[in-house]
Design an enzyme around this catalytic site. Sequence first.
Site, PDB file in Angstrom:
ATOM      1  CG  HIS A  98      -1.522  -1.526   1.309  1.00  0.00           C
ATOM      2  ND1 HIS A  98      -0.895  -2.226   2.391  1.00  0.00           N
ATOM      3  CD2 HIS A  98      -2.805  -1.880   0.804  1.00  0.00           C
ATOM      4  CE1 HIS A  98      -1.993  -3.337   2.284  1.00  0.00           C
ATOM      5  NE2 HIS A  98      -2.910  -3.178   1.431  1.00  0.00           N
TER       6      HIS A  98
HETATM    7 FE1  FES Z   1       0.133  -1.986   3.665  1.00  0.00          FE
HETATM    8 FE2  FES Z   1       2.948  -2.210   3.994  1.00  0.00          FE
HETATM    9  S1  FES Z   1       1.796  -0.511   3.131  1.00  0.00           S
HETATM   10  S2  FES Z   1       1.372  -3.624   4.341  1.00  0.00           S
END
Ligand code: FES
Length: 133
Positions: A98
């Site tokens: 993410h």
């Molecule tokens: Fe979501 Fe690393 S940014 S698990």
Amino acid sequence: LSTTEVNLAAIEPGQAIKASFRKQPLFVRNLTPKEMAEADAVPVSSLRDPQTLEQRTAEGHKNWLITLGVCTHLGCVPLGAGEGENRGPFGGYFCPCHGSAYDTAGRIRQGPAPKNLEVPKYNFTSDTVVVVG
Ligand code: FES
């Protein structure tokens, strides 16, 4: 609980390796002087999880950044140690799940992760051997 011994002798400045500690990925990185200076240049009060590089490394071994390789968002393994050259916009590690970006002290700088990469307990038993755990 088990410990993990890591031999540091072959890890060049600028290089990070991925080892394993209690079934979790462990990142061991030999910071360059430039990477340490970059970490030191950041005002600590501007950080989401305020810590200095000194607080995240052992006295006399500031160049050795030893952290879990587990993103503090939802636990993916960030890139930048051993596999994948994408260290993200802050030069540390980058989580592709993410988009959390960590800096050269393993501190969270961008993206959804709430905390810095965790620093486990460890001890240097010589200049080239560290025992984690
Ligand atoms: Fe979501 Fe690393 S940014 S698990």
